[in-house]
Write a protein that holds these residues in place. Sequence first.
Motif, PDB file in Angstrom:
ATOM      1  N   ASP A  87      58.374  47.997  87.941  1.00 46.39           N
ATOM      2  CA  ASP A  87      59.471  47.645  87.054  1.00 46.39           C
ATOM      3  C   ASP A  87      58.922  46.765  85.952  1.00 46.39           C
ATOM      4  OD1 ASP A  87      61.329  48.913  88.730  1.00 46.39           O
ATOM      5  OD2 ASP A  87      61.349  47.179  90.045  1.00 46.39           O
ATOM      6  N   ARG A  88      59.295  47.072  84.741  1.00 42.99           N
ATOM      7  CA  ARG A  88      58.799  46.288  83.615  1.00 42.99           C
ATOM      8  C   ARG A  88      59.935  45.517  82.992  1.00 42.99           C
ATOM      9  NH1 ARG A  88      53.545  48.256  81.721  1.00 42.99           N
ATOM     10  NH2 ARG A  88      53.004  49.910  83.112  1.00 42.99           N
ATOM     11  N   GLY A  89      59.581  44.409  82.377  1.00 43.96           N
ATOM     12  CA  GLY A  89      60.568  43.615  81.671  1.00 43.96           C
ATOM     13  C   GLY A  89      61.247  42.605  82.582  1.00 43.96           C
ATOM     14  N   PRO A  90      62.046  41.733  82.007  1.00 38.63           N
ATOM     15  CA  PRO A  90      62.699  40.683  82.787  1.00 38.63           C
ATOM     16  C   PRO A  90      63.674  41.227  83.834  1.00 38.63           C
ATOM     17  CG  PRO A  90      62.908  40.250  80.435  1.00 38.63           C
ATOM     18  CD  PRO A  90      62.280  41.582  80.590  1.00 38.63           C
ATOM     19  N   SER A  91      64.408  42.289  83.487  1.00 40.03           N
ATOM     20  CA  SER A  91      65.362  42.825  84.461  1.00 40.03           C
ATOM     21  C   SER A  91      64.625  43.453  85.641  1.00 40.03           C
ATOM     22  CB  SER A  91      66.286  43.840  83.797  1.00 40.03           C
ATOM     23  OG  SER A  91      65.535  44.941  83.321  1.00 40.03           O
ATOM     24  N   GLY A  92      63.479  44.063  85.395  1.00 38.21           N
ATOM     25  CA  GLY A  92      62.680  44.624  86.488  1.00 38.21           C
ATOM     26  C   GLY A  92      62.112  43.545  87.378  1.00 38.21           C
ATOM     27  N   SER A 119      64.688  40.254  93.863  1.00 37.25           N
ATOM     28  CA  SER A 119      65.840  40.333  94.755  1.00 37.25           C
ATOM     29  C   SER A 119      65.578  41.254  95.940  1.00 37.25           C
ATOM     30  CB  SER A 119      67.078  40.788  93.994  1.00 37.25           C
ATOM     31  OG  SER A 119      66.910  42.107  93.543  1.00 37.25           O
ATOM     32  N   ILE A 143      63.499  40.626  87.963  1.00 36.94           N
ATOM     33  CA  ILE A 143      64.612  40.120  88.770  1.00 36.94           C
ATOM     34  C   ILE A 143      64.944  41.103  89.881  1.00 36.94           C
ATOM     35  CG2 ILE A 143      67.065  39.545  88.706  1.00 36.94           C
ATOM     36  CD1 ILE A 143      66.551  38.490  85.834  1.00 36.94           C
ATOM     37  N   ALA A 144      64.912  42.393  89.588  1.00 32.55           N
ATOM     38  CA  ALA A 144      65.196  43.408  90.612  1.00 32.55           C
ATOM     39  C   ALA A 144      64.151  43.375  91.716  1.00 32.55           C
ATOM     40  CB  ALA A 144      65.244  44.789  89.970  1.00 32.55           C
ATOM     41  N   ARG A 145      62.865  43.266  91.337  1.00 34.82           N
ATOM     42  CA  ARG A 145      61.801  43.177  92.346  1.00 34.82           C
ATOM     43  C   ARG A 145      61.944  41.926  93.187  1.00 34.82           C
ATOM     44  NH1 ARG A 145      57.130  44.082  88.739  1.00 34.82           N
ATOM     45  NH2 ARG A 145      57.217  41.847  88.809  1.00 34.82           N
TER      46      ARG A 145
END
Length: 80
Positions: free
Chosen positions: A23-28, A34, A30-32
């Motif tokens: 996952d790339r970027g800030p949202s990725g 969590s 956060i997803a990783r």
Amino acid sequence: MGAAQKPAQLRHAGRRRSAGRGDRGPSGLIARFSRNESGATAIEYGLICALIFLAIVGAVTLFANNSTDMFNTVATEIAS
């Protein structure tokens, strides 16, 4: 002999993501974060160890105070 055949190539080899960077970027990120539960387990074990340590310290302190009082009483009785 016939025409030489091309070796099989990966179609999407240029677009493959590198290992560990799913996952790339800030949202990725956060997803990783969590989805990762290894840190939560370590924190739980740490809290359990801290509670056991506090129980041991409390028991040793109580025993030390009681034994000090007992030895003071014995010393007072012997001295008198």
